[in-house]
Design an enzyme around this catalytic site. Structure first.
Site, PDB file in Angstrom:
ATOM      1  N   GLU A 251      -8.596  -4.760  -2.761  1.00 31.21           N
ATOM      2  CA  GLU A 251      -7.245  -4.218  -2.925  1.00 31.21           C
ATOM      3  C   GLU A 251      -6.239  -5.328  -2.651  1.00 31.21           C
ATOM      4  O   GLU A 251      -6.186  -5.880  -1.553  1.00 31.21           O
ATOM      5  CB  GLU A 251      -6.981  -3.027  -2.004  1.00 31.21           C
ATOM      6  CG  GLU A 251      -5.599  -2.437  -2.252  1.00 31.21           C
ATOM      7  CD  GLU A 251      -5.352  -1.105  -1.574  1.00 31.21           C
ATOM      8  OE1 GLU A 251      -4.171  -0.714  -1.467  1.00 31.21           O
ATOM      9  OE2 GLU A 251      -6.330  -0.454  -1.157  1.00 31.21           O
TER      10      GLU A 251
ATOM     11  N   ASP B 183       5.164  -5.144  -5.607  1.00 31.04           N
ATOM     12  CA  ASP B 183       6.576  -5.493  -5.745  1.00 31.04           C
ATOM     13  C   ASP B 183       6.896  -5.584  -7.234  1.00 31.04           C
ATOM     14  O   ASP B 183       6.308  -6.401  -7.954  1.00 31.04           O
ATOM     15  CB  ASP B 183       6.845  -6.832  -5.060  1.00 31.04           C
ATOM     16  CG  ASP B 183       8.325  -7.143  -4.936  1.00 31.04           C
ATOM     17  OD1 ASP B 183       9.110  -6.688  -5.800  1.00 31.04           O
ATOM     18  OD2 ASP B 183       8.707  -7.849  -3.991  1.00 31.04           O
TER      19      ASP B 183
ATOM     20  N   LYS C 224      14.517  -7.032 -11.511  1.00 23.05           N
ATOM     21  CA  LYS C 224      15.491  -7.782 -12.304  1.00 23.05           C
ATOM     22  C   LYS C 224      14.759  -8.665 -13.314  1.00 23.05           C
ATOM     23  O   LYS C 224      13.809  -9.353 -12.966  1.00 23.05           O
ATOM     24  CB  LYS C 224      16.370  -8.625 -11.389  1.00 23.05           C
ATOM     25  CG  LYS C 224      17.253  -7.800 -10.457  1.00 23.05           C
ATOM     26  CD  LYS C 224      18.115  -8.682  -9.572  1.00 23.05           C
ATOM     27  CE  LYS C 224      18.984  -7.824  -8.647  1.00 23.05           C
ATOM     28  NZ  LYS C 224      19.812  -8.660  -7.743  1.00 23.05           N
TER      29      LYS C 224
ATOM     30  N   ASP D 248       5.580   3.025  -9.959  1.00 24.26           N
ATOM     31  CA  ASP D 248       6.582   4.021 -10.324  1.00 24.26           C
ATOM     32  C   ASP D 248       7.733   3.391 -11.113  1.00 24.26           C
ATOM     33  O   ASP D 248       8.688   4.067 -11.443  1.00 24.26           O
ATOM     34  CB  ASP D 248       7.148   4.684  -9.072  1.00 24.26           C
ATOM     35  CG  ASP D 248       7.785   3.664  -8.137  1.00 24.26           C
ATOM     36  OD1 ASP D 248       7.077   2.732  -7.711  1.00 24.26           O
ATOM     37  OD2 ASP D 248       8.988   3.785  -7.842  1.00 24.26           O
TER      38      ASP D 248
ATOM     39  N   THR E 162       0.302   6.933  -0.980  1.00 22.67           N
ATOM     40  CA  THR E 162       0.758   5.828  -0.157  1.00 22.67           C
ATOM     41  C   THR E 162       2.206   6.076   0.223  1.00 22.67           C
ATOM     42  O   THR E 162       2.891   6.909  -0.381  1.00 22.67           O
ATOM     43  CB  THR E 162       0.678   4.471  -0.896  1.00 22.67           C
ATOM     44  OG1 THR E 162       1.739   4.384  -1.870  1.00 22.67           O
ATOM     45  CG2 THR E 162      -0.664   4.298  -1.601  1.00 22.67           C
TER      46      THR E 162
ATOM     47  N   TYR F  32       4.634   4.125  -0.313  1.00 17.97           N
ATOM     48  CA  TYR F  32       5.492   3.704  -1.427  1.00 17.97           C
ATOM     49  C   TYR F  32       5.555   4.789  -2.494  1.00 17.97           C
ATOM     50  O   TYR F  32       6.610   5.027  -3.082  1.00 17.97           O
ATOM     51  CB  TYR F  32       4.965   2.394  -2.012  1.00 17.97           C
ATOM     52  CG  TYR F  32       4.997   1.261  -1.018  1.00 17.97           C
ATOM     53  CD1 TYR F  32       6.211   0.681  -0.636  1.00 17.97           C
ATOM     54  CD2 TYR F  32       3.834   0.793  -0.431  1.00 17.97           C
ATOM     55  CE1 TYR F  32       6.240  -0.343   0.297  1.00 17.97           C
ATOM     56  CE2 TYR F  32       3.858  -0.227   0.499  1.00 17.97           C
ATOM     57  CZ  TYR F  32       5.063  -0.797   0.857  1.00 17.97           C
ATOM     58  OH  TYR F  32       5.098  -1.805   1.793  1.00 17.97           O
ATOM     59  N   GLU F  33       4.434   5.448  -2.736  1.00 13.44           N
ATOM     60  CA  GLU F  33       4.426   6.569  -3.670  1.00 13.44           C
ATOM     61  C   GLU F  33       5.324   7.691  -3.143  1.00 13.44           C
ATOM     62  O   GLU F  33       6.111   8.276  -3.910  1.00 13.44           O
ATOM     63  CB  GLU F  33       3.006   7.082  -3.874  1.00 13.44           C
ATOM     64  CG  GLU F  33       2.912   8.258  -4.833  1.00 13.44           C
ATOM     65  CD  GLU F  33       1.528   8.856  -4.868  1.00 13.44           C
ATOM     66  OE1 GLU F  33       0.970   8.971  -5.961  1.00 13.44           O
ATOM     67  OE2 GLU F  33       1.002   9.201  -3.788  1.00 13.44           O
TER      68      GLU F  33
END
Length: 203
Positions: A34, A108, A112, A144, A182, A184-185
């Site tokens: 991972e 990440d 931009k 996402d 997670t 972040y999810e």
């Protein structure tokens, strides 16, 4: 971190074992990587529920690594090894066709456009994944951020070593079996974004 991480960490100055299963104290039947495990929710869940699989987790951020080290130590997980620097180093170190599965979850996104060149998914790193993964194994990616999902689809579909495994319209909208989520999810869901779950087969 000072006492325990060195024992858990991969030593890339040494020759890798011919069989990566030998990296683990536990008897394991397969090895999973991972890249960028973040809070460690997914890595630790998989390690707990799949004791027959060895997990290599890579995460450069100290706070996230400290949480993983604490959990691995407290729970005496024997099927986890860690690395706290650039994932490129590990992908170049492991033997060819030595990984049974690789994950990159909510990386990440560098949203931009002028920063897109910093995204980990690129032709060179897909070459690295392709070298390290066994034929027929999977590379799994979740994000996402629509632009990064599109970016990854394009790069993986253009790469000669990978095939997108989706067969129905819902395949890429559904997490994999046993998915723990997670942080972040969870943040994405709170902010109204939807995760996409891409599976690519190593030819």
């Amino acid at each position: 971190m000072a006492d325990v991480l060195p024992a858990l960490s991969l030593d890339l100055t040494a020759q890798p074992p011919a069989d990566l299963k030998d990296l683990f104290k536990a008897e394991v039947a397969s090895v999973c990587l991972e890249v960028g495990f973040g809070g460690g929710e997914h890595l630790l869940h998989r390690a707990r529920t799949n004791p027959e699989t060895g997990f290599i987790g890579i995460e450069p951020f100290v706070g996230s690594m400290a949480k993983a080290v604490a959990a691995v130590t407290d729970e005496n997980l024997q099927n986890v090894r860690l690395y706290d620097d650039d994932a490129v180093n590990v992908l170049d170190w492991v033997p060819e066709a030595s990984l049974d599965l690789a994950y990159q979850l909510y990386p990440d996104p560098w949203p931009k456009k002028r920063h897109w060149k910093r995204r980990f998914i690129n032709a060179q790193n897909l070459d690295r994944y392709a070298r390290a993964l066994k034929p027929g194994s999977e590379f799994r990616f979740a994000s996402d951020i629509d632009t990064y999902v599109d970016w990854t689809l394009r790069h993986c579909r253009d790469h000669p070593a990978f095939d997108w495994a989706a067969e129905t319209a819902s395949d890429w909208k559904t997490p994999w079996e046993g998915w723990p989520g997670t942080r972040y999810e969870a943040k994405a869901i709170r902010e109204g974004r939807i995760g996409r779950y891409l599976t690519f087969l190593r030819r």
